[in-house]
Design a protein around this motif. Structure first.
Motif, PDB file in Angstrom:
ATOM      1  N   LYS A 210     -61.211   3.580 -21.083  1.00 60.28           N
ATOM      2  CA  LYS A 210     -60.306   2.742 -21.876  1.00 60.28           C
ATOM      3  C   LYS A 210     -59.484   1.806 -20.985  1.00 60.28           C
ATOM      4  O   LYS A 210     -59.129   0.697 -21.402  1.00 60.28           O
ATOM      5  CB  LYS A 210     -59.358   3.624 -22.697  1.00 60.28           C
ATOM      6  CG  LYS A 210     -60.024   4.454 -23.788  1.00 60.28           C
ATOM      7  CD  LYS A 210     -60.506   3.624 -24.945  1.00 60.28           C
ATOM      8  CE  LYS A 210     -60.999   4.517 -26.083  1.00 60.28           C
ATOM      9  NZ  LYS A 210     -61.546   3.718 -27.223  1.00 60.28           N
ATOM     10  N   THR A 211     -59.196   2.250 -19.758  1.00 53.47           N
ATOM     11  CA  THR A 211     -58.390   1.406 -18.866  1.00 53.47           C
ATOM     12  C   THR A 211     -59.136   0.164 -18.407  1.00 53.47           C
ATOM     13  O   THR A 211     -58.527  -0.760 -17.864  1.00 53.47           O
ATOM     14  CB  THR A 211     -57.948   2.197 -17.611  1.00 53.47           C
ATOM     15  OG1 THR A 211     -59.113   2.588 -16.863  1.00 53.47           O
ATOM     16  CG2 THR A 211     -57.150   3.438 -17.996  1.00 53.47           C
ATOM     17  N   CYS A 213     -60.946  -1.767 -20.498  1.00 53.86           N
ATOM     18  CA  CYS A 213     -61.203  -2.636 -21.656  1.00 53.86           C
ATOM     19  C   CYS A 213     -60.612  -4.041 -21.521  1.00 53.86           C
ATOM     20  O   CYS A 213     -61.308  -5.036 -21.736  1.00 53.86           O
ATOM     21  CB  CYS A 213     -60.690  -1.980 -22.934  1.00 53.86           C
ATOM     22  SG  CYS A 213     -61.579  -0.478 -23.372  1.00 53.86           S
ATOM     23  N   GLU A 214     -59.339  -4.121 -21.194  1.00 55.91           N
ATOM     24  CA  GLU A 214     -58.677  -5.420 -21.164  1.00 55.91           C
ATOM     25  C   GLU A 214     -59.304  -6.337 -20.116  1.00 55.91           C
ATOM     26  O   GLU A 214     -59.632  -7.499 -20.402  1.00 55.91           O
ATOM     27  CB  GLU A 214     -57.179  -5.247 -20.887  1.00 55.91           C
ATOM     28  CG  GLU A 214     -56.415  -6.561 -20.948  1.00 55.91           C
ATOM     29  CD  GLU A 214     -54.914  -6.367 -20.809  1.00 55.91           C
ATOM     30  OE1 GLU A 214     -54.200  -7.389 -20.709  1.00 55.91           O
ATOM     31  OE2 GLU A 214     -54.448  -5.204 -20.804  1.00 55.91           O
ATOM     32  N   ASP A 219     -63.631  -4.725 -26.695  1.00 50.43           N
ATOM     33  CA  ASP A 219     -62.804  -4.092 -27.717  1.00 50.43           C
ATOM     34  C   ASP A 219     -62.705  -2.585 -27.455  1.00 50.43           C
ATOM     35  O   ASP A 219     -63.713  -1.903 -27.279  1.00 50.43           O
ATOM     36  CB  ASP A 219     -63.442  -4.333 -29.098  1.00 50.43           C
ATOM     37  CG  ASP A 219     -62.515  -3.947 -30.242  1.00 50.43           C
ATOM     38  OD1 ASP A 219     -61.732  -2.992 -30.092  1.00 50.43           O
ATOM     39  OD2 ASP A 219     -62.595  -4.597 -31.301  1.00 50.43           O
ATOM     40  N   ARG A 220     -61.480  -2.066 -27.418  1.00 48.13           N
ATOM     41  CA  ARG A 220     -61.254  -0.646 -27.141  1.00 48.13           C
ATOM     42  C   ARG A 220     -61.978   0.258 -28.132  1.00 48.13           C
ATOM     43  O   ARG A 220     -62.361   1.388 -27.790  1.00 48.13           O
ATOM     44  CB  ARG A 220     -59.755  -0.322 -27.184  1.00 48.13           C
ATOM     45  CG  ARG A 220     -58.963  -0.907 -26.031  1.00 48.13           C
ATOM     46  CD  ARG A 220     -57.482  -0.593 -26.200  1.00 48.13           C
ATOM     47  NE  ARG A 220     -57.230   0.842 -26.222  1.00 48.13           N
ATOM     48  CZ  ARG A 220     -57.019   1.583 -25.149  1.00 48.13           C
ATOM     49  NH1 ARG A 220     -57.031   1.032 -23.953  1.00 48.13           N
ATOM     50  NH2 ARG A 220     -56.789   2.876 -25.261  1.00 48.13           N
ATOM     51  N   ARG A 221     -62.166  -0.202 -29.361  1.00 49.70           N
ATOM     52  CA  ARG A 221     -62.819   0.626 -30.379  1.00 49.70           C
ATOM     53  C   ARG A 221     -64.278   0.912 -30.033  1.00 49.70           C
ATOM     54  O   ARG A 221     -64.866   1.882 -30.531  1.00 49.70           O
ATOM     55  CB  ARG A 221     -62.747  -0.051 -31.746  1.00 49.70           C
ATOM     56  CG  ARG A 221     -61.337  -0.158 -32.331  1.00 49.70           C
ATOM     57  CD  ARG A 221     -61.344  -0.950 -33.611  1.00 49.70           C
ATOM     58  NE  ARG A 221     -61.742  -2.347 -33.386  1.00 49.70           N
ATOM     59  CZ  ARG A 221     -61.863  -3.243 -34.353  1.00 49.70           C
ATOM     60  NH1 ARG A 221     -61.651  -2.895 -35.613  1.00 49.70           N
ATOM     61  NH2 ARG A 221     -62.214  -4.488 -34.064  1.00 49.70           N
TER      62      ARG A 221
END
Length: 282
Positions: A210-211, A213-214, A219-221
């Protein structure tokens, strides 16, 4: 048989699931759902079919149908464990999915951006974990079976829940894993372990993914380990069109389970239908 609900039943239920060699994730979910059931009915209350039906209605009103369905499956399993099969209830009917939600579908380009971001940030273990899952289709719980010994033969045997299957490791992946193992002084056994030699916790892998993603612009989903397995399955199926062989590779005993992995987005099916060329201008 009259039964009064008690919290200690949960611990015994957990041991029963362990004896059945259920996965850690399954055990945690069933125990959590059984606890929610007792919390709703109330400890010390008598278990009856009517109380279970009332809980079923509660689930229907509070949760999405898919979540309510899975929770009810767990409760029914708990009731069978208690010897109260006559108190089990019918699960909710669910229509089979036709499309895979686009907002949850990870593309190959997005996957590669995640991998490259992990590499550029110096997170080499995470980089290789994602590639190992996505290039082989294994489950995250099967990572410990990827060993140094298996790199020479490009084969690893996965044994879980009384079933075994051979997983083929891509040649390039073996080269990358061999170099990683050498750099981290891992000469035998599982490649992906902590400094103490223990298997890496799946929650830590999810958090680390998740880290990315940006920076990777994903998209985090869409970012979770099991989605990498989905991408492998979809990529393989598009290339080979062999759902039976795919089921063997993924370790599915039921081909209907494999079918879920071959779903495409509604937009992609629209393009496929439009491309049939079966409509002419009048």
């Amino acid at each position: 048989m009259e039964i009064t609900l008690k919290w200690e039943m949960i611990s015994t239920f957990k041991e029963e699931l362990k004896a059945e060699e259920k996965s850690k994730a399954t055990i945690e979910k069933y125990v959590r759902d059984a606890g929610s059931f007792i919390r709703f009915i109330g400890e010390g209350q008598m278990l009856t079919k009517d109380t279970v039906i009332s809980y079923k209605q509660h689930l229907k009103e509070k949760y999405a149908i898919a979540s309510a369905y899975s929770m009810l499956v767990a409760v029914n399993r708990f009731l069978c464990f208690l010897g109260c099969k006559d108190c089990t209830v019918k699960v909710f009917k669910m229509q089979k999915a036709v499309f895979r939600p686009k907002e949850r579908e990870m593309s190959k380009e997005e996957y590669l951006r995640l991998v490259k971001t992990a590499r550029d940030k110096g997170k080499f273990r995470l980089c290789l974990i994602m590639q190992t899952i996505c290039a082989t289709g294994i489950r995250i719980s099967e990572l410990p079976f990827v060993t140094v010994e298996g790199l020479s033969s490009r084969r690893t045997v996965v044994s879980l829940k009384g079933k075994s299957r051979v997983v083929i490791l891509p040649a390039q992946l073996c080269r990358e894993l061999r170099q990683y193992a050498r750099q981290n002084q891992i000469s035998s056994g599982s490649i992906f372990v902590t400094k103490n030699g223990r298997p890496i916790d799946r929650s830590n892998i999810l958090h680390d993914m998740k880290t990315l993603c940006e920076e990777a612009d994903v998209d985090r989903r869409k970012v979770f380990p099991h989605n990498l397995r989905h991408l492998f399955a979809l990529t393989y199926y598009k290339l080979e069109k062999d759902v039976c062989r795919l089921a063997d590779i993924l370790g599915h005993s039921n081909i209907n389970t494999t079918r879920i992995y071959t779903l495409v987005s509604c937009e992609e099916q629209e393009q496929q239908i439009d491309g049939l060329g079966l409509v002419i201008q009048v």
